[in-house]
Design an enzyme around this catalytic site. Structure first.
Site, short mmCIF file in Angstrom:
data_model
loop_
_atom_site.label_atom_id
_atom_site.label_comp_id
_atom_site.label_asym_id
_atom_site.label_seq_id
_atom_site.Cartn_x
_atom_site.Cartn_y
_atom_site.Cartn_z
N LYS A 199 -26.78 14.46 -75.15
CA LYS A 199 -27.39 14.50 -73.82
C LYS A 199 -27.87 13.07 -73.54
O LYS A 199 -28.81 12.59 -74.16
CB LYS A 199 -28.57 15.47 -73.83
CG LYS A 199 -28.87 16.13 -72.48
CD LYS A 199 -29.34 15.19 -71.40
CE LYS A 199 -30.81 14.86 -71.51
NZ LYS A 199 -31.24 13.81 -70.54
N GLU A 275 -37.09 9.32 -83.22
CA GLU A 275 -37.39 7.89 -83.15
C GLU A 275 -38.20 7.70 -81.88
O GLU A 275 -37.67 7.82 -80.78
CB GLU A 275 -36.08 7.10 -83.16
CG GLU A 275 -36.25 5.70 -83.62
CD GLU A 275 -36.34 4.74 -82.47
OE1 GLU A 275 -37.48 4.54 -81.99
OE2 GLU A 275 -35.30 4.24 -82.04
N CYS A 309 -38.69 0.14 -78.17
CA CYS A 309 -39.69 0.90 -78.91
C CYS A 309 -40.40 0.03 -79.92
O CYS A 309 -41.53 0.32 -80.31
CB CYS A 309 -39.02 2.08 -79.58
SG CYS A 309 -37.48 1.65 -80.36
N GLU A 406 -48.27 2.91 -75.52
CA GLU A 406 -47.03 2.17 -75.34
C GLU A 406 -46.82 1.93 -73.84
O GLU A 406 -46.78 2.87 -73.06
CB GLU A 406 -45.87 2.98 -75.90
CG GLU A 406 -44.54 2.27 -75.75
CD GLU A 406 -43.41 3.00 -76.45
OE1 GLU A 406 -43.20 4.19 -76.17
OE2 GLU A 406 -42.75 2.37 -77.29
P1 NAI Z 1 -38.50 10.74 -72.36
O1 NAI Z 1 -38.93 10.95 -73.77
O2 NAI Z 1 -38.97 11.71 -71.33
O3 NAI Z 1 -36.89 10.68 -72.26
C1 NAI Z 1 -36.02 10.39 -73.32
C2 NAI Z 1 -34.89 11.41 -73.36
O4 NAI Z 1 -35.46 12.70 -73.57
C3 NAI Z 1 -34.09 11.52 -72.06
O5 NAI Z 1 -32.74 11.79 -72.37
C4 NAI Z 1 -34.71 12.73 -71.38
O6 NAI Z 1 -33.84 13.38 -70.50
C5 NAI Z 1 -35.03 13.60 -72.56
N1 NAI Z 1 -36.10 14.57 -72.32
C6 NAI Z 1 -37.15 14.47 -71.47
N2 NAI Z 1 -37.91 15.59 -71.51
C7 NAI Z 1 -37.32 16.42 -72.41
C8 NAI Z 1 -37.63 17.71 -72.91
N3 NAI Z 1 -38.70 18.39 -72.47
N4 NAI Z 1 -36.84 18.24 -73.87
C9 NAI Z 1 -35.77 17.57 -74.32
N5 NAI Z 1 -35.42 16.35 -73.87
C10 NAI Z 1 -36.18 15.77 -72.94
O7 NAI Z 1 -38.93 9.27 -71.95
P2 NAI Z 1 -39.05 8.66 -70.47
O8 NAI Z 1 -39.74 9.65 -69.59
O9 NAI Z 1 -37.73 8.17 -70.07
O10 NAI Z 1 -40.00 7.43 -70.74
C11 NAI Z 1 -41.39 7.62 -70.90
C12 NAI Z 1 -41.91 6.75 -72.01
O11 NAI Z 1 -41.33 7.11 -73.24
C13 NAI Z 1 -41.60 5.27 -71.86
O12 NAI Z 1 -42.50 4.63 -71.02
C14 NAI Z 1 -41.74 4.82 -73.29
O13 NAI Z 1 -43.10 4.62 -73.60
C15 NAI Z 1 -41.23 5.98 -74.10
N6 NAI Z 1 -39.82 5.79 -74.49
C16 NAI Z 1 -39.55 5.39 -75.77
C17 NAI Z 1 -38.26 5.12 -76.14
C18 NAI Z 1 -37.91 4.67 -77.51
O14 NAI Z 1 -36.96 3.95 -77.68
N7 NAI Z 1 -38.60 5.13 -78.53
C19 NAI Z 1 -37.15 5.20 -75.19
C20 NAI Z 1 -37.53 5.69 -73.89
C21 NAI Z 1 -38.82 5.95 -73.57
#
Ligand code: NAI
Ligand code: MG
Length: 502
Positions: A199, A275, A309, A406
């Protein structure tokens, strides 16, 4: 500060790709979402719609999981030799490399990052990861174990272990390195012999779809890799909760990571690797070579616009050098050329989305309101597009949200310290533990701090050094398990102990 505007023209092949009626890859075929719904993909440099993609929901996830299950249990993939698996993965790497410029362009348009950066970092790293994992396919071995069984005196046994693929894997990836995150996830899963439902992030679905075309071209059997575009709550969540998925691998926010764990616990106790976020300390010791530490500290936070991250977002500097380092990093921030990723002169692009721009600006405002000071930056940038000024904050307090949470933007908080012990506890004062760095000429200090810092990666006199062979992942709430290296592979296999009485 100002934003550059002029952007290079898009190549014909990318323009053609953008215009395609993008679908979901399920069981080796491109299909519409069950709902027939689509959503827009936006260029973050100007907010314009560049493509539309299918909006996969739980019904599509279900179809994809069924295809992955069939491929795993009874399709050609279930009988494939390790060598053939390796060859397919290697062929995929060759195909990505062949289309390097196109991928760099797609990443730039979709995510906002400079095309030149994608061309030297994201895409080649993805290629290298697939090649590294291709080599592992033939090297996943068990062991023979001399067992004793004290309650069966005289009996003889032959015991060995098999390392078998965990099965059907759901992979949920973010938008900061779209192609590379797909590679980190797919590479070890395929090398281990798993089948996958991937996904991709709703903000950046395009490179994953192009990758899907190349997966077809490479010759992977149907159902081995299924790719679903869609939103977190309506496509990600049903994947995490699916009772026929054996493992979920997730990269993204800590908040969603916890939801994934809960979904696994509430259904079939599927394996989970995570991660998650970070708030990584970057430490400059008194004897550091400032000529490399200052640009190193700037690049630690500003690379990929801070949307990493492992971004070095808390910069700890010995008080003797504090002003000099802060001024140096602020100078670096002032000279960064901010603009659309497609402009060849751009060094920093926009945030990936309006939501992320607002998040980052919200953190900036809360820090400033609480008494922090921006030496440079502190606000959004430009009128169109989702740009944020590269920012250096000082006068922060440990409890401020800009220190604890973060931000995921080009924002570093510089904090002075006097005493090494105080430094270690301040650096470790975080729910996160993804990465850390130390700048010093003192080898002994470097190794001592590397042991004391609670982080899955520690860099000394460098930052953001990644390799397909180096395990990457988090201590504390930065995650579970590791990506890359042989450790990643282990998390896509499970061990079976076989005992034969002779
Ligand atoms: P997110 O964690 O919501 O999204 C990441 C992935 O998870 C996307 O593919 C999204 O569609 C999916 N997702 C979202 N809600 C979900 C759920 N309930 N169940 C399963 N999958 C789900 O992150 P978002 O909203 O894009 O960014 C928010 C914050 O997260 C950022 O500001 C940052 O702090 C952090 N982040 C950290 C990352 C990393 O590399 N560790 C990457 C992206 C965001
Ligand atoms: Mg989210």
């Amino acid at each position: 500060m100002s934003v550059m505007t002029e952007a290079a023209t898009i190549s014909e092949s990318t323009a053609r790709f953008l215009q395609q009626q993008h679908q979901l890859l399920i069981n080796g075929e491109w299909v519409d979402a069950a709902s027939g719904k689509r959503f827009d993909v936006v260029d973050p440099a100007n907010g314009e719609v560049i493509a539309t993609v299918a909006e996969g929901v739980s019904e599509d996830i279900d179809r994809a999981v069924r295809a992955a299950r069939a491929a795993f249990e009874s399709g050609p993939w279930s009988r494939i030799t390790a060598s053939e698996r390796g060859k397919l993965i290697w062929r995929l790497a060759d195909l990505i490399e062949h289309h390097l410029d196109e991928f760099a362009e797609i990443e730039s348009l979709d995510n906002g990052k400079p095309r030149a950066v994608a061309a030297v970092a994201d895409v080649p790293l993805a290629v290298d990861l697939f090649r590294y994992m291709a080599g592992w396919a033939t090297k996943i071995e068990g062991t023979t174990i001399p067992i004793s069984v004290p309650y069966m005196p005289g009996a003889e046994f032959h015991s060995y272990t098999l390392r078998e693929p965990v099965g059907v894997v759901g992979q949920i990836i973010p938008w900061n390195f779209p192609l590379l995150m797909a590679a980190w996830k797919l590479g070890p899963a395929l090398a281990a012999g798993c089948t996958v439902v991937l996904k991709v992030a709703e903000e950046t679905p395009l490179s994953g779809l192009r990758l899907g075309e190349l997966i077809q071209e490479a010759g992977f059997p149907p159902g081995v890799v299924n790719i679903v575009t869609g939103f977190g709550e309506t496509a990600g969540a049903p994947l995490a909760a699916h009772p026929d998925v054996d493992k979920v691998a997730f990269t993204g926010s800590t908040e969603v990571g916890k939801l994934i764990v809960k979904a696994a616990g509430d259904t079939n106790l599927k394996r989970v690797t995570l991660e998650l976020g970070g708030k990584s300390p970057n430490v400059i010791l008194p004897d550091a070579d400032l000529e490399s530490a200052i640009p190193g500290a700037a690049s630690a936070i500003f690379f990929n616009h801070g949307q990493c991250c492992c971004a070095g977002s808390r910069l700890f500097v010995h008080r003797n050098h504090f002003d000099q380092v802060v001024e140096g990093v602020a100078d670096a921030a002032r000279t960064i050329k901010v603009g659309p990723g497609m402009n060849p002169a751009t060094e920093m692009g926009p945030m990936v989305s309006k939501i992320q721009q607002e998040r980052v600006c919200g953190y900036l405002q809360s820090g400033l309101d609480a008494g922090a000071e921006a030496v440079v930056g502190g606000h959004r940038l430009g009128d169109s597009g989702f740009f944020v000024e590269p920012t250096v904050l000082v006068n922060t307090k440990p409890e401020m949200s800009v220190i604890q949470e973060e931000i995921f933007g080009p924002v570093v908080a510089a904090v002075p310290y006097d005493d090494p012990e105080e430094l270690v506890s301040a650096a470790n004062d975080s729910i996160y533990g993804l990465a850390a760095a130390v700048w010093t000429r003192d080898v002994s200090q470097a190794h001592k701090l590397a042991r004391k810092l609670q982080a899955g990666s520690v860099w000394v006199n460098c930052y953001n050094v990644f390799d397909a062979s180096l395990p990457f992942g988090g201590y504390k709430q930065s995650g579970w398990g590791r990506e890359m290296g042989h450790e990643a592979l282990e998390l896509y296999t499970q061990t079976k102990a076989v005992t034969v009485q002779l």
